[in-house]
Design an enzyme around this catalytic site. Structure first.
Site, short mmCIF file in Angstrom:
data_model
loop_
_atom_site.label_atom_id
_atom_site.label_comp_id
_atom_site.label_asym_id
_atom_site.label_seq_id
_atom_site.Cartn_x
_atom_site.Cartn_y
_atom_site.Cartn_z
N HIS A 174 0.83 -1.20 0.00
CA HIS A 174 0.00 0.00 0.00
C HIS A 174 0.87 1.25 0.00
O HIS A 174 2.08 1.20 0.24
CB HIS A 174 -0.93 0.02 1.22
CG HIS A 174 -2.11 -0.90 1.10
ND1 HIS A 174 -2.02 -2.25 1.31
CD2 HIS A 174 -3.40 -0.65 0.77
CE1 HIS A 174 -3.21 -2.80 1.12
NE2 HIS A 174 -4.06 -1.85 0.80
N LYS A 232 -0.70 4.93 4.61
CA LYS A 232 -1.65 4.02 5.26
C LYS A 232 -1.26 3.84 6.72
O LYS A 232 -0.08 3.64 7.03
CB LYS A 232 -1.68 2.68 4.55
CG LYS A 232 -2.74 1.72 5.09
CD LYS A 232 -2.90 0.52 4.18
CE LYS A 232 -3.89 -0.48 4.75
NZ LYS A 232 -5.23 0.12 4.97
#
Length: 266
Positions: A155, A159
Protein backbone atom coordinates in the site's frame (compact mmCIF):
# COMPACT_ATOMS: atom_id res chain seq x y z
CA UNK A 1 -35.66 3.46 -7.19
CA UNK A 2 -35.81 5.27 -3.86
CA UNK A 3 -33.24 8.00 -3.35
CA UNK A 4 -30.76 7.19 -0.57
CA UNK A 5 -29.70 10.13 1.61
CA UNK A 6 -25.98 9.82 2.37
CA UNK A 7 -23.73 11.50 4.91
CA UNK A 8 -20.06 11.24 3.98
CA UNK A 9 -17.31 11.31 6.60
CA UNK A 10 -13.93 12.17 5.13
CA UNK A 11 -14.80 14.17 2.00
CA UNK A 12 -11.32 15.64 1.49
CA UNK A 13 -9.47 12.32 1.42
CA UNK A 14 -8.69 10.65 -1.87
CA UNK A 15 -11.36 8.01 -1.31
CA UNK A 16 -13.77 10.68 -0.09
CA UNK A 17 -13.30 12.81 -3.20
CA UNK A 18 -13.91 9.80 -5.42
CA UNK A 19 -17.04 8.99 -3.40
CA UNK A 20 -18.33 12.54 -3.92
CA UNK A 21 -17.96 12.09 -7.67
CA UNK A 22 -19.79 8.76 -7.40
CA UNK A 23 -22.69 10.39 -5.54
CA UNK A 24 -22.75 13.30 -7.98
CA UNK A 25 -23.22 11.00 -11.00
CA UNK A 26 -25.56 8.43 -9.39
CA UNK A 27 -29.26 9.41 -9.64
CA UNK A 28 -30.45 7.40 -6.62
CA UNK A 29 -27.79 8.78 -4.24
CA UNK A 30 -28.07 12.19 -2.60
CA UNK A 31 -25.45 13.83 -0.38
CA UNK A 32 -27.27 15.46 2.56
CA UNK A 33 -24.26 16.20 4.74
CA UNK A 34 -20.55 15.66 5.29
CA UNK A 35 -18.25 15.43 8.29
CA UNK A 36 -14.86 17.12 8.12
CA UNK A 37 -12.78 18.24 11.09
CA UNK A 38 -11.66 21.57 9.59
CA UNK A 39 -14.54 22.80 7.44
CA UNK A 40 -17.55 22.88 9.76
CA UNK A 41 -20.13 25.46 8.75
CA UNK A 42 -19.22 25.41 5.06
CA UNK A 43 -20.91 23.67 2.13
CA UNK A 44 -19.14 21.01 0.09
CA UNK A 45 -19.20 23.37 -2.91
CA UNK A 46 -17.24 25.93 -0.85
CA UNK A 47 -14.25 23.64 -0.36
CA UNK A 48 -11.59 24.00 -3.05
CA UNK A 49 -11.14 20.94 -5.23
CA UNK A 50 -14.40 19.23 -4.29
CA UNK A 51 -17.45 18.76 -6.54
CA UNK A 52 -20.09 21.50 -6.48
CA UNK A 53 -22.51 19.63 -4.23
CA UNK A 54 -24.77 21.74 -2.04
CA UNK A 55 -24.53 19.86 1.25
CA UNK A 56 -23.62 21.21 4.71
CA UNK A 57 -20.35 20.27 6.39
CA UNK A 58 -20.14 19.49 10.10
CA UNK A 59 -17.18 18.88 12.37
CA UNK A 60 -19.20 16.54 14.59
CA UNK A 61 -21.11 13.50 13.31
CA UNK A 62 -23.64 13.49 16.15
CA UNK A 63 -24.63 17.09 15.39
CA UNK A 64 -24.87 16.25 11.69
CA UNK A 65 -27.21 13.32 12.27
CA UNK A 66 -29.36 15.42 14.58
CA UNK A 67 -29.83 18.12 11.95
CA UNK A 68 -30.13 16.19 8.67
CA UNK A 69 -32.30 13.25 7.63
CA UNK A 70 -29.82 10.55 6.63
CA UNK A 71 -30.31 6.96 5.51
CA UNK A 72 -26.66 5.91 5.36
CA UNK A 73 -23.35 7.06 6.82
CA UNK A 74 -20.46 6.40 4.43
CA UNK A 75 -17.27 6.59 6.48
CA UNK A 76 -13.94 6.82 4.63
CA UNK A 77 -11.80 8.26 7.42
CA UNK A 78 -9.28 6.51 9.68
CA UNK A 79 -9.64 3.39 11.84
CA UNK A 80 -9.81 5.43 15.05
CA UNK A 81 -12.51 7.78 13.76
CA UNK A 82 -14.42 5.09 11.88
CA UNK A 83 -14.82 3.03 15.05
CA UNK A 84 -16.35 6.04 16.84
CA UNK A 85 -18.59 6.98 13.95
CA UNK A 86 -20.20 3.55 13.55
CA UNK A 87 -21.37 3.66 17.18
CA UNK A 88 -22.73 7.20 16.77
CA UNK A 89 -24.61 6.21 13.63
CA UNK A 90 -26.18 3.23 15.42
CA UNK A 91 -27.24 5.49 18.29
CA UNK A 92 -29.09 7.68 15.78
CA UNK A 93 -30.67 4.75 13.93
CA UNK A 94 -28.63 5.38 10.78
CA UNK A 95 -27.20 2.56 8.70
CA UNK A 96 -23.44 2.60 8.04
CA UNK A 97 -21.02 1.62 5.31
CA UNK A 98 -17.57 1.71 6.90
CA UNK A 99 -14.54 1.68 4.63
CA UNK A 100 -11.91 1.96 7.34
CA UNK A 101 -10.06 -1.10 8.62
CA UNK A 102 -8.43 -2.17 11.88
CA UNK A 103 -11.47 -3.62 13.69
CA UNK A 104 -10.59 -6.42 16.11
CA UNK A 105 -12.60 -9.61 16.36
CA UNK A 106 -13.97 -8.47 19.73
CA UNK A 107 -15.03 -5.11 18.27
CA UNK A 108 -16.78 -6.82 15.36
CA UNK A 109 -18.63 -9.14 17.72
CA UNK A 110 -19.75 -6.18 19.84
CA UNK A 111 -20.95 -4.25 16.79
CA UNK A 112 -22.74 -7.32 15.40
CA UNK A 113 -24.61 -7.72 18.68
CA UNK A 114 -25.63 -4.04 18.71
CA UNK A 115 -26.68 -4.08 15.05
CA UNK A 116 -28.86 -7.16 15.57
CA UNK A 117 -30.34 -5.78 18.78
CA UNK A 118 -31.32 -2.51 17.11
CA UNK A 119 -32.07 -3.93 13.66
CA UNK A 120 -29.67 -1.51 11.98
CA UNK A 121 -27.91 -2.63 8.82
CA UNK A 122 -24.16 -2.08 8.84
CA UNK A 123 -21.46 -3.05 6.34
CA UNK A 124 -17.77 -2.97 7.19
CA UNK A 125 -15.68 -3.57 4.09
CA UNK A 126 -11.91 -4.02 4.27
CA UNK A 127 -11.83 -3.56 0.50
CA UNK A 128 -14.45 -2.20 -1.91
CA UNK A 129 -12.74 -3.38 -5.10
CA UNK A 130 -14.73 -6.23 -6.63
CA UNK A 131 -11.52 -7.77 -7.99
CA UNK A 132 -9.96 -7.78 -4.52
CA UNK A 133 -12.99 -9.56 -3.11
CA UNK A 134 -12.71 -12.20 -5.83
CA UNK A 135 -9.00 -12.54 -5.04
CA UNK A 136 -9.89 -13.32 -1.42
CA UNK A 137 -12.55 -15.85 -2.45
CA UNK A 138 -10.17 -17.55 -4.90
CA UNK A 139 -7.54 -17.75 -2.14
CA UNK A 140 -10.05 -19.46 0.12
CA UNK A 141 -10.76 -22.00 -2.64
CA UNK A 142 -7.05 -22.65 -3.23
CA UNK A 143 -6.36 -23.16 0.47
CA UNK A 144 -8.22 -26.48 0.31
CA UNK A 145 -5.48 -27.82 -1.94
CA UNK A 146 -2.36 -25.88 -0.87
CA UNK A 147 -1.37 -25.91 2.79
CA UNK A 148 1.65 -23.61 2.39
CA UNK A 149 0.77 -19.97 1.80
CA UNK A 150 2.12 -16.48 2.36
CA UNK A 151 0.43 -13.10 1.87
CA UNK A 152 2.16 -9.94 0.67
CA UNK A 153 0.15 -6.72 0.78
CA UNK A 154 1.46 -3.46 -0.66
CA UNK A 155 0.00 0.00 0.00
CA UNK A 156 0.87 3.68 -0.18
CA UNK A 157 3.13 5.02 2.54
CA UNK A 158 0.38 7.07 4.23
CA UNK A 159 -1.65 4.02 5.26
CA UNK A 160 -1.97 3.92 9.05
CA UNK A 161 -2.54 0.23 9.80
CA UNK A 162 -0.57 -2.90 9.04
CA UNK A 163 -1.38 -5.47 7.97
CA UNK A 164 -4.21 -4.15 5.82
CA UNK A 165 -7.79 -5.12 6.51
CA UNK A 166 -7.80 -6.93 3.17
CA UNK A 167 -4.84 -9.08 4.24
CA UNK A 168 -6.48 -9.86 7.57
CA UNK A 169 -9.74 -10.81 5.87
CA UNK A 170 -7.84 -12.95 3.35
CA UNK A 171 -6.11 -14.83 6.15
CA UNK A 172 -9.43 -15.32 7.96
CA UNK A 173 -10.94 -16.87 4.82
CA UNK A 174 -7.90 -19.08 4.20
CA UNK A 175 -8.03 -20.34 7.80
CA UNK A 176 -11.59 -21.63 7.25
CA UNK A 177 -10.25 -24.00 4.58
CA UNK A 178 -6.77 -24.80 5.91
CA UNK A 179 -5.52 -26.86 8.85
CA UNK A 180 -3.03 -24.80 10.93
CA UNK A 181 0.51 -25.61 9.91
CA UNK A 182 3.91 -24.15 10.77
CA UNK A 183 5.58 -23.61 7.43
CA UNK A 184 9.26 -23.72 6.58
CA UNK A 185 12.12 -25.50 8.34
CA UNK A 186 11.32 -26.43 11.95
CA UNK A 187 14.60 -24.86 13.08
CA UNK A 188 14.14 -21.66 11.08
CA UNK A 189 15.47 -18.51 12.77
CA UNK A 190 15.27 -14.80 11.99
CA UNK A 191 18.63 -13.08 11.84
CA UNK A 192 16.68 -9.81 11.73
CA UNK A 193 13.53 -9.82 13.85
CA UNK A 194 10.42 -9.62 11.71
CA UNK A 195 12.07 -10.87 8.53
CA UNK A 196 9.44 -13.58 8.13
CA UNK A 197 6.55 -11.20 8.78
CA UNK A 198 3.54 -11.79 11.00
CA UNK A 199 2.60 -15.40 11.70
CA UNK A 200 -1.04 -16.48 11.95
CA UNK A 201 -1.49 -20.26 12.24
CA UNK A 202 1.71 -20.59 10.23
CA UNK A 203 0.60 -18.18 7.49
CA UNK A 204 3.24 -15.47 7.06
CA UNK A 205 1.94 -11.98 6.24
CA UNK A 206 4.16 -9.19 4.92
CA UNK A 207 3.28 -5.47 4.64
CA UNK A 208 4.98 -3.12 2.17
CA UNK A 209 4.52 0.68 2.41
CA UNK A 210 5.92 2.79 -0.43
CA UNK A 211 4.99 6.03 -2.20
CA UNK A 212 3.47 5.46 -5.62
CA UNK A 213 1.46 2.43 -4.56
CA UNK A 214 -2.32 2.45 -4.08
CA UNK A 215 -3.57 -0.99 -2.94
CA UNK A 216 -2.11 -4.31 -4.03
CA UNK A 217 -1.99 -7.84 -2.68
CA UNK A 218 -0.71 -11.21 -3.74
CA UNK A 219 -1.32 -14.58 -2.15
CA UNK A 220 1.35 -17.18 -2.87
CA UNK A 221 0.60 -20.89 -2.54
CA UNK A 222 3.46 -23.39 -2.76
CA UNK A 223 3.29 -27.09 -3.53
CA UNK A 224 5.50 -29.84 -4.86
CA UNK A 225 7.01 -28.52 -8.08
CA UNK A 226 4.53 -25.65 -8.42
CA UNK A 227 3.41 -22.27 -7.15
CA UNK A 228 0.05 -20.56 -7.50
CA UNK A 229 -0.05 -16.76 -7.29
CA UNK A 230 -3.32 -14.85 -6.93
CA UNK A 231 -2.85 -11.10 -7.23
CA UNK A 232 -5.01 -8.00 -7.36
CA UNK A 233 -3.95 -4.42 -8.11
CA UNK A 234 -5.89 -1.19 -7.65
CA UNK A 235 -4.19 1.51 -9.69
CA UNK A 236 -6.53 4.29 -8.62
CA UNK A 237 -9.41 4.80 -6.20
CA UNK A 238 -12.04 4.68 -8.90
CA UNK A 239 -11.58 0.91 -8.65
CA UNK A 240 -13.38 0.96 -5.30
CA UNK A 241 -16.50 2.88 -6.33
CA UNK A 242 -18.58 0.04 -7.78
CA UNK A 243 -18.22 -1.72 -4.44
CA UNK A 244 -19.10 1.46 -2.51
CA UNK A 245 -22.29 1.85 -4.57
CA UNK A 246 -23.20 -1.80 -4.05
CA UNK A 247 -22.65 -1.51 -0.29
CA UNK A 248 -24.76 1.66 0.06
CA UNK A 249 -27.65 0.14 -1.86
CA UNK A 250 -27.42 -3.23 -0.08
CA UNK A 251 -27.15 -1.90 3.48
CA UNK A 252 -30.64 -0.42 3.08
CA UNK A 253 -31.97 -4.01 3.00
CA UNK A 254 -30.04 -5.27 6.05
CA UNK A 255 -30.91 -5.41 9.74
CA UNK A 256 -27.56 -6.72 10.98
CA UNK A 257 -23.82 -6.31 10.43
CA UNK A 258 -21.98 -7.75 7.45
CA UNK A 259 -18.19 -7.84 7.45
CA UNK A 260 -16.69 -8.11 3.98
CA UNK A 261 -18.10 -7.32 0.57
CA UNK A 262 -17.93 -10.97 -0.43
CA UNK A 263 -20.94 -11.61 1.81
CA UNK A 264 -23.22 -9.40 -0.32
CA UNK A 265 -21.91 -10.51 -3.72
CA UNK A 266 -23.71 -13.33 -5.54
Amino acid sequence: MKTIAVVLAGPRGRMGQEALRLIERTPNLQLVGAVDRVNGGKRIADIAGLPALDAPVYEDLAQCLQEVQADVLLDLTTPEIGKKHVHIAMQHGVRSVIGTTGFTEAELQDLTHTAKERGIGTIIAPNFAVGAVLMMKFAQMAAKYFQDVEVIELHHDQKLDAPSGTAMKTVDLIRTARTPKQQGHPNETETWTGARGANVDGIHVHSVRLPGLVAHQEVLFGGDGQMLTIRHDSFNRASFMSGVKLAIETVMQLDTLVYGLENIMD
